[in-house]
Design a protein around this motif. Sequence first.
Motif, short mmCIF file in Angstrom:
data_model
loop_
_atom_site.label_atom_id
_atom_site.label_comp_id
_atom_site.label_asym_id
_atom_site.label_seq_id
_atom_site.Cartn_x
_atom_site.Cartn_y
_atom_site.Cartn_z
N ASP A 60 5.52 13.57 -5.31
CA ASP A 60 5.57 12.74 -6.52
C ASP A 60 6.80 11.84 -6.60
O ASP A 60 7.16 11.37 -7.69
N GLU A 61 7.47 11.61 -5.51
CA GLU A 61 8.63 10.70 -5.46
C GLU A 61 8.31 9.56 -4.50
O GLU A 61 7.83 9.77 -3.40
N ARG A 62 8.60 8.34 -4.94
CA ARG A 62 8.37 7.15 -4.11
C ARG A 62 9.45 7.03 -3.04
O ARG A 62 10.65 7.15 -3.33
N VAL A 63 9.04 6.80 -1.82
CA VAL A 63 9.94 6.56 -0.70
C VAL A 63 9.56 5.22 -0.10
O VAL A 63 8.42 5.03 0.34
N MET A 116 0.84 -1.17 0.00
CA MET A 116 0.00 0.00 0.00
C MET A 116 0.89 1.24 0.00
O MET A 116 1.85 1.32 0.73
N THR A 117 0.56 2.19 -0.80
CA THR A 117 1.32 3.44 -0.89
C THR A 117 0.45 4.59 -0.47
O THR A 117 -0.69 4.71 -0.90
N THR A 118 0.99 5.43 0.37
CA THR A 118 0.30 6.64 0.80
C THR A 118 0.88 7.81 0.03
O THR A 118 2.09 7.89 -0.14
N THR A 119 0.05 8.71 -0.42
CA THR A 119 0.53 9.90 -1.14
C THR A 119 0.37 11.12 -0.26
O THR A 119 -0.71 11.41 0.21
N LEU A 120 1.48 11.81 -0.04
CA LEU A 120 1.46 13.04 0.75
C LEU A 120 2.28 14.09 0.04
O LEU A 120 3.29 13.80 -0.57
N SER A 121 1.89 15.30 0.15
CA SER A 121 2.67 16.41 -0.40
C SER A 121 2.12 17.70 0.18
O SER A 121 1.69 17.73 1.31
N LEU A 122 2.08 18.70 -0.62
CA LEU A 122 1.60 20.01 -0.26
C LEU A 122 2.47 20.63 0.81
O LEU A 122 3.66 20.74 0.64
N HIS A 123 1.94 21.02 1.93
CA HIS A 123 2.68 21.82 2.90
C HIS A 123 2.86 21.06 4.21
O HIS A 123 2.10 21.26 5.16
N PRO A 124 3.90 20.20 4.30
CA PRO A 124 4.13 19.50 5.56
C PRO A 124 4.62 20.48 6.63
O PRO A 124 5.20 21.52 6.30
N LEU A 177 15.59 18.63 4.65
CA LEU A 177 16.95 18.17 4.40
C LEU A 177 17.64 19.00 3.32
O LEU A 177 16.99 19.53 2.43
N PRO A 178 18.97 19.07 3.37
CA PRO A 178 19.70 19.82 2.34
C PRO A 178 19.55 19.15 0.97
O PRO A 178 19.49 17.93 0.87
N HIS A 179 19.51 19.94 -0.07
CA HIS A 179 19.39 19.42 -1.44
C HIS A 179 20.56 18.52 -1.81
O HIS A 179 20.41 17.59 -2.60
N ARG A 180 21.74 18.78 -1.24
CA ARG A 180 22.92 17.98 -1.56
C ARG A 180 22.79 16.52 -1.11
O ARG A 180 23.56 15.68 -1.52
N TRP A 181 21.80 16.22 -0.26
CA TRP A 181 21.58 14.85 0.16
C TRP A 181 20.84 14.05 -0.92
O TRP A 181 20.73 12.84 -0.82
N GLY A 182 20.33 14.71 -1.92
CA GLY A 182 19.64 14.02 -3.00
C GLY A 182 18.25 13.55 -2.60
O GLY A 182 17.74 13.90 -1.54
N HIS A 183 17.64 12.74 -3.48
CA HIS A 183 16.31 12.19 -3.22
C HIS A 183 16.41 11.00 -2.28
O HIS A 183 17.04 10.00 -2.61
N ILE A 184 15.82 11.11 -1.13
CA ILE A 184 15.78 9.99 -0.19
C ILE A 184 14.77 9.00 -0.73
O ILE A 184 13.58 9.30 -0.85
N SER A 185 15.25 7.82 -1.07
CA SER A 185 14.37 6.82 -1.67
C SER A 185 13.98 5.70 -0.71
O SER A 185 13.05 4.95 -0.98
N SER A 186 14.71 5.60 0.41
CA SER A 186 14.42 4.53 1.37
C SER A 186 14.66 5.03 2.78
O SER A 186 15.63 5.74 3.04
N VAL A 187 13.77 4.64 3.68
CA VAL A 187 13.84 5.04 5.08
C VAL A 187 13.73 3.79 5.94
O VAL A 187 12.82 2.97 5.73
N LEU A 188 14.63 3.65 6.89
CA LEU A 188 14.64 2.51 7.81
C LEU A 188 14.40 3.02 9.21
O LEU A 188 15.12 3.90 9.69
#
Length: 166
Positions: A79-82, A1-9, A51-62
């Motif tokens: 619009d990015e899968r994590v 199951m994927t949850t979609t979140l965006s806008l203004h966290p 997070l700083p932009h230099r960290w790139g797109h975080i694609s996985s969280v543990l």
Amino acid sequence: MTTTLSLHPPSARLRLGEQSFHDGSARRIDGAWWPRSYDLTAELPGLLAGLPHRWGHISSVLVNGAMWSLSGDGMLIEDERVHLRRTDLPRAEHTICLLAPGYGRWDLLVVPPTATEEEAEQLMETATVDAGQVGHTEMTRFGRRDASGDQLGDSGARLSAHDQQP
């Protein structure tokens, strides 16, 4: 199951260390994060946005499986899968690991949401200045409170003023 979140966290309560590299010795903590709850789907968008932009797109969280509430194995943030993964390793109890392919890995100390502002500030300072040398004792001492605000000990029992450490 994927949850979609965006806008203004909500803005993240985050402090990053001066250096984010590792010299081959014990794994360092790269910063500290003080979430408002243990609901990862609610808290993660704000963290990633901070997070700083230099960290790139975080694609996985543990995260620690016993500590965090989350549903499914991933979510869309801006619009990015994590991918969300759980661990039960004791050494990961108070951390969150962020992975960005081609950029690296970052480990953040997680300050308990129930910590007072003073406790959170102390933990975040120690984590970033002392390269993450916050022990299990400090983490269990800070932020463990019941619904009435009374401090709890390791067993979950209320601590009296005599039992509480300064």
